[in-house]
Design a protein around this motif. Structure first.
Motif, mmCIF file in Angstrom:
data_model
loop_
_atom_site.group_PDB
_atom_site.id
_atom_site.type_symbol
_atom_site.label_atom_id
_atom_site.label_comp_id
_atom_site.label_asym_id
_atom_site.label_seq_id
_atom_site.Cartn_x
_atom_site.Cartn_y
_atom_site.Cartn_z
ATOM 1 N N UNK A 297 31.146 35.424 37.637
ATOM 2 C CA UNK A 297 32.325 35.863 38.386
ATOM 3 C C UNK A 297 32.736 37.243 37.898
ATOM 4 N N UNK A 298 33.065 38.184 38.792
ATOM 5 C CA UNK A 298 33.437 39.546 38.369
ATOM 6 C C UNK A 298 34.643 39.556 37.426
ATOM 7 N N UNK A 299 34.555 40.392 36.418
ATOM 8 C CA UNK A 299 35.633 40.502 35.433
ATOM 9 C C UNK A 299 36.719 41.478 35.877
ATOM 10 N N UNK A 300 36.625 41.968 37.099
ATOM 11 C CA UNK A 300 37.661 42.847 37.627
ATOM 12 C C UNK A 300 38.867 42.006 38.037
ATOM 13 N N UNK A 301 39.974 42.625 38.275
ATOM 14 C CA UNK A 301 41.219 41.977 38.703
ATOM 15 C C UNK A 301 41.832 41.068 37.641
ATOM 16 N N UNK A 302 41.473 41.302 36.396
ATOM 17 C CA UNK A 302 42.074 40.617 35.252
ATOM 18 C C UNK A 302 42.537 41.701 34.285
ATOM 19 N N UNK A 303 43.461 41.362 33.414
ATOM 20 C CA UNK A 303 43.967 42.317 32.434
ATOM 21 C C UNK A 303 43.879 41.691 31.046
ATOM 22 N N UNK A 304 42.773 41.973 30.352
ATOM 23 C CA UNK A 304 42.545 41.424 29.020
ATOM 24 C C UNK A 304 41.817 42.483 28.199
ATOM 25 N N UNK A 305 41.820 42.324 26.884
ATOM 26 C CA UNK A 305 41.179 43.308 26.005
ATOM 27 C C UNK A 305 39.716 42.970 25.741
ATOM 28 N N UNK A 306 39.416 41.678 25.527
ATOM 29 C CA UNK A 306 38.054 41.288 25.177
ATOM 30 C C UNK A 306 37.809 39.834 25.568
ATOM 31 N N UNK A 307 36.539 39.543 25.816
ATOM 32 C CA UNK A 307 36.118 38.172 26.093
ATOM 33 C C UNK A 307 34.642 38.039 25.758
ATOM 34 N N UNK A 308 34.311 37.048 24.945
ATOM 35 C CA UNK A 308 32.904 36.782 24.656
ATOM 36 C C UNK A 308 32.174 36.312 25.909
ATOM 37 N N UNK A 309 32.913 35.849 26.910
ATOM 38 C CA UNK A 309 32.320 35.295 28.126
ATOM 39 C C UNK A 309 31.942 36.356 29.153
ATOM 40 N N UNK A 310 32.168 37.626 28.852
ATOM 41 C CA UNK A 310 31.796 38.692 29.789
ATOM 42 C C UNK A 310 30.430 39.251 29.408
ATOM 43 N N UNK A 311 29.557 39.310 30.406
ATOM 44 C CA UNK A 311 28.219 39.858 30.239
ATOM 45 C C UNK A 311 27.936 40.741 31.451
ATOM 46 N N UNK A 312 27.681 42.003 31.201
ATOM 47 C CA UNK A 312 27.379 42.970 32.264
ATOM 48 C C UNK A 312 28.442 42.964 33.364
ATOM 49 N N UNK A 313 29.705 42.952 32.946
ATOM 50 C CA UNK A 313 30.817 43.064 33.888
ATOM 51 C C UNK A 313 31.200 41.790 34.618
ATOM 52 N N UNK A 314 30.578 40.681 34.259
ATOM 53 C CA UNK A 314 30.876 39.387 34.895
ATOM 54 C C UNK A 314 31.156 38.328 33.839
ATOM 55 N N UNK A 315 32.095 37.441 34.146
ATOM 56 C CA UNK A 315 32.293 36.267 33.314
ATOM 57 C C UNK A 315 31.100 35.337 33.513
ATOM 58 N N UNK A 316 30.825 34.503 32.544
ATOM 59 C CA UNK A 316 29.721 33.540 32.615
ATOM 60 C C UNK A 316 30.021 32.418 33.612
ATOM 61 N N UNK A 317 31.196 32.423 34.176
ATOM 62 C CA UNK A 317 31.610 31.445 35.176
ATOM 63 C C UNK A 317 32.933 31.897 35.758
ATOM 64 N N UNK A 318 33.542 31.064 36.549
ATOM 65 C CA UNK A 318 34.822 31.382 37.174
ATOM 66 C C UNK A 318 35.923 31.378 36.126
ATOM 67 N N UNK A 319 36.632 32.480 36.003
ATOM 68 C CA UNK A 319 37.750 32.601 35.065
ATOM 69 C C UNK A 319 39.061 32.408 35.823
#
Length: 178
Positions: free
Chosen positions: A128-150
């Motif tokens: 799932x795209x990591x855009x449209x969220x406001x956070x500093x860091x996440x281990x679940x982000x890989x190449x601009x996408x979360x590993x699943x629906x956030x």
């Protein structure tokens, strides 16, 4: 058994409610959602496709007894999967977090599930795209996408249904039909 199994770990019940919402949207293709505290490891192998949900607790942890829960959850369930073969099964993940209260580890537990099921041979789908969220860091982000629906029920709850609908629509070509 239904082709789609939905399993979740939970603390407050939000992850369970979203599992039920997804099951309703998937209709008869999905089995009723099951809390991993009430599941046996082999139960997961009864499905062609799995949707797995988890909240991220505290500073980026999977739910479990070490986080103060009174019941078992993912932390206790994952080691019980050792030796099982998930090759040929597709797994999609969804995770809950609070991007404002925990901006340095938003939905980190998604990464723990991702790594565990990758190691068991599953094919992970549903990034799932990591855009449209406001956070500093996440281990679940890989190449601009979360590993699943956030999902952030605390700060973006009004976007949850639309996100679930879009995520399930993207998964539709992979889902069992009967």
């Amino acid at each position: 058994m239904a082709g789609i199994g939905i399993y979740f770990g939970t603390d407050t019940g939000r992850t369970r409610l979203l599992a039920k919402q997804m099951a309703r949207k998937l209709g008869s293709r999905a089995a009723p959602p099951v809390n991993v505290a009430r599941a046996e490891p082999g139960d997961l192998l009864q499905h062609d496709f799995l949707i797995l949900g988890t909240p991220t607790l505290g500073d980026g942890m999977l739910p479990g007894r070490s986080t103060g829960l009174s019941a078992d959850s993912w932390e206790e369930f994952l080691p019980r999967l050792a030796g099982l073969d998930f090759r040929g099964r597709q797994v999609a993940l969804y995770g809950l977090g609070d991007q404002l209260k925990y901006p340095d580890n938003f939905v980190d537990a998604l990464e723990d599930l991702y790594q565990a099921f990758s190691a068991l041979g599953a094919t992970l789908v549903g990034s799932w795209p990591a855009t449209e969220y406001s956070f500093a860091a996440s281990r679940a982000v890989h190449e601009g996408h979360f590993r699943g629906l956030a999902l952030d029920q605390h700060n973006q709850g009004l976007q949850t249904e639309a996100r679930i609908d879009a995520w399930l629509a993207a998964l539709e070509p992979l889902l069992p039909q009967g």
